[in-house]
Design a protein around this motif. Structure first.
Motif, PDB file in Angstrom:
ATOM      1  N   THR A 105       0.820  -1.218   0.000  1.00  0.00           N
ATOM      2  CA  THR A 105       0.000   0.000   0.000  1.00  0.00           C
ATOM      3  C   THR A 105       0.853   1.267   0.000  1.00  0.00           C
ATOM      4  OG1 THR A 105      -0.086  -0.193   2.404  1.00  0.00           O
ATOM      5  CG2 THR A 105      -1.985  -1.028   1.183  1.00  0.00           C
ATOM      6  N   ALA A 106       2.090   1.144   0.494  1.00  0.00           N
ATOM      7  CA  ALA A 106       2.935   2.346   0.562  1.00  0.00           C
ATOM      8  C   ALA A 106       4.408   1.953   0.532  1.00  0.00           C
ATOM      9  CB  ALA A 106       2.645   3.132   1.842  1.00  0.00           C
ATOM     10  N   MET A 108       7.924   4.172   1.506  1.00  0.00           N
ATOM     11  CA  MET A 108       8.345   5.503   1.986  1.00  0.00           C
ATOM     12  C   MET A 108       9.807   5.505   2.396  1.00  0.00           C
ATOM     13  SD  MET A 108       6.471   5.814   5.718  1.00  0.00           S
ATOM     14  CE  MET A 108       4.938   5.071   5.152  1.00  0.00           C
ATOM     15  N   ARG A 311       3.013   3.472   9.659  1.00  0.00           N
ATOM     16  CA  ARG A 311       1.548   3.457   9.552  1.00  0.00           C
ATOM     17  C   ARG A 311       0.978   4.842   9.933  1.00  0.00           C
ATOM     18  NH1 ARG A 311      -2.726   0.575   7.644  1.00  0.00           N
ATOM     19  NH2 ARG A 311      -4.454   1.628   8.624  1.00  0.00           N
ATOM     20  N   TYR A 314       1.635   7.043   7.039  1.00  0.00           N
ATOM     21  CA  TYR A 314       0.739   6.708   5.922  1.00  0.00           C
ATOM     22  C   TYR A 314      -0.655   7.308   6.151  1.00  0.00           C
ATOM     23  CZ  TYR A 314      -1.953   3.606   2.802  1.00  0.00           C
ATOM     24  OH  TYR A 314      -2.788   3.105   1.833  1.00  0.00           O
TER      25      TYR A 314
END
Ligand SMILES: NC(=O)c1ccc[n+]([C@@H]2O[C@H](COP(=O)([O-])OP(=O)(O)OC[C@H]3O[C@@H](n4cnc5c(N)ncnc54)[C@H](O)[C@@H]3O)[C@@H](O)[C@H]2O)c1
Length: 328
Positions: A105-106, A108, A311, A314
């Motif tokens: 989902t991400a 970073m 998290r 995000y």
């Protein structure tokens, strides 16, 4: 070919910095990470690593925290020669995945997340292991992790009044003081000429120097009765004799610390560890037993801290519309 039209959110270093994650939020997330880990409610294998020469290494760090819906992995390098090249000593990437499907989902940048969660781990150690009324902190190694640690200590220790700082580079300690004294105006700062000068008489000592294989600057006989030392730099700062002198040895994750010692590159002189900070925070074992104990807490860094902090980043990024969408 995309995966069912799915995409992930990419957050660059500037994107993560722009989110302005407050240390108080990260401290709460890292404390929860310790608590859940102590209760055995997380998936957290010991990190695996490769040595990259000259004290440099890279680690792969996966974790799953079901209670927070956080699943992910950090790929992080620690390269002590980087600051001389104008690059951060510690850098990497974090991948978060959807715990329901496993789809990423991400992705970073990990630099700021690492600093925030590492500093917060020192803050949690101080909250649970420092003696009551701790007023004097020493920071040895005034770089990225040293700065984040002081921000966390200022949150965790209500009685903190004085900060002694020590760095082998005068420019590092002076920029540390100018940056942090502006942020934390209630604290008095003192630059010290040696690591022992900073440490003798301090209630809480955080060390964050390079693991470059040099002789540790801190020997036995320096940590006063009742003090807490938090080592973020494995065994780079304290000699084996200094570690052996402590009344209690705590670590952020017992099995990972044992695995790291067994791997052979670090911690050869580490004495037997008494306690796991996660179990202390979960109330399953005691922390400090009396006001006179010398405690050393060795925080090697655990992946549950990374995925919970990532998290947070995000969620903030989604709310702010930050970052760049990329197709899978
Ligand atoms: N435990 C963890 O979770 C974790 C996470 C990230 C980094 N680290 C480790 O923390 C350490 C510091 O990382 P960083 O990103 O802050 O690096 P950095 O380069 O930003 O800072 C290190 C500082 O230590 C100073 N220094 C070097 N030798 C010293 C000595 N003998 N006495 C006093 N100061 C000295 C340097 O001049 C520098 O300012 C590294 O060993 C890194 O691998 C640990």
């Amino acid at each position: 070919m995309t995966v069912g039209g799915a995409s992930l959110l990419y957050l660059s270093r500037d994107d993560v910095a722009g989110l302005g994650l407050p240390m108080s939020d990260v401290l709460a997330a890292v404390e929860e990470s310790f608590r859940l880990k102590g209760r055995g409610e997380v998936g957290l294998p010991a990190k695996i690593g490769v040595e990259a020469g000259g004290g440099a290494f890279a680690h792969a760090m996966p974790a799953f925290v079901p209670a927070a819906g956080a699943l992910g992995v950090k790929w992080v390098g620690s390269f002590p020669g980087n600051p001389a090249r104008g690059l951060p000593a510690v850098s990497g990437l974090i991948v978060l995945s959807d715990p329901a499907t496993g789809l990423p989902t991400a992705v970073m940048d990990a630099t700021l997340v690492t600093a925030l969660r590492t500093g917060a781990s020192a803050g949690v150690a101080a909250r649970w292991l420092a003696r009551e009324g701790a007023a004097v902190a020493a920071v040895v190694g005034c770089g990225v992790q040293g700065r984040a640690s002081l921000r966390a200590l200022a949150e965790a220790l209500p009685g903190l009044r004085e900060v002694r700082c020590r760095d082998v580079h005068e420019s590092a300690s002076s920029s540390f003081v100018s940056e942090l004294s502006a942020e934390l105006p209630g604290l008095e700062f003192r630059v010290c000429d040696s690591a022992p000068e900073a440490v003798v008489g301090a209630d809480v000592v955080v060390t964050a120097i390079p693991m470059d294989g040099g002789r540790p600057p801190l020997d036995a006989g320096l940590l006063v009765a009742g003090a807490l030392a938090v080592a973020l730099d494995y065994d780079a700062a304290w000699t084996a004799a200094a570690m052996a002198e402590c009344d209690r040895l705590v670590t952020d994750d017992l099995s990972q610390t044992q695995a790291t010692k067994a791997a052979g590159a670090h911690l050869a002189g580490l004495p037997v560890i008494d306690a796991d900070l996660g179990r202390v925070v979960a109330g399953l074992e005691p922390g400090r037993r009396d006001a006179a104990q010398r405690i050393l807490c060795l925080n090697l860094g655990i992946a549950t801290h990374d995925v919970l902090t990532a998290r947070l980043a995000y969620e903030r990024a989604l709310a702010a519309g930050a970052g760049t969408r990329l197709p899978l």
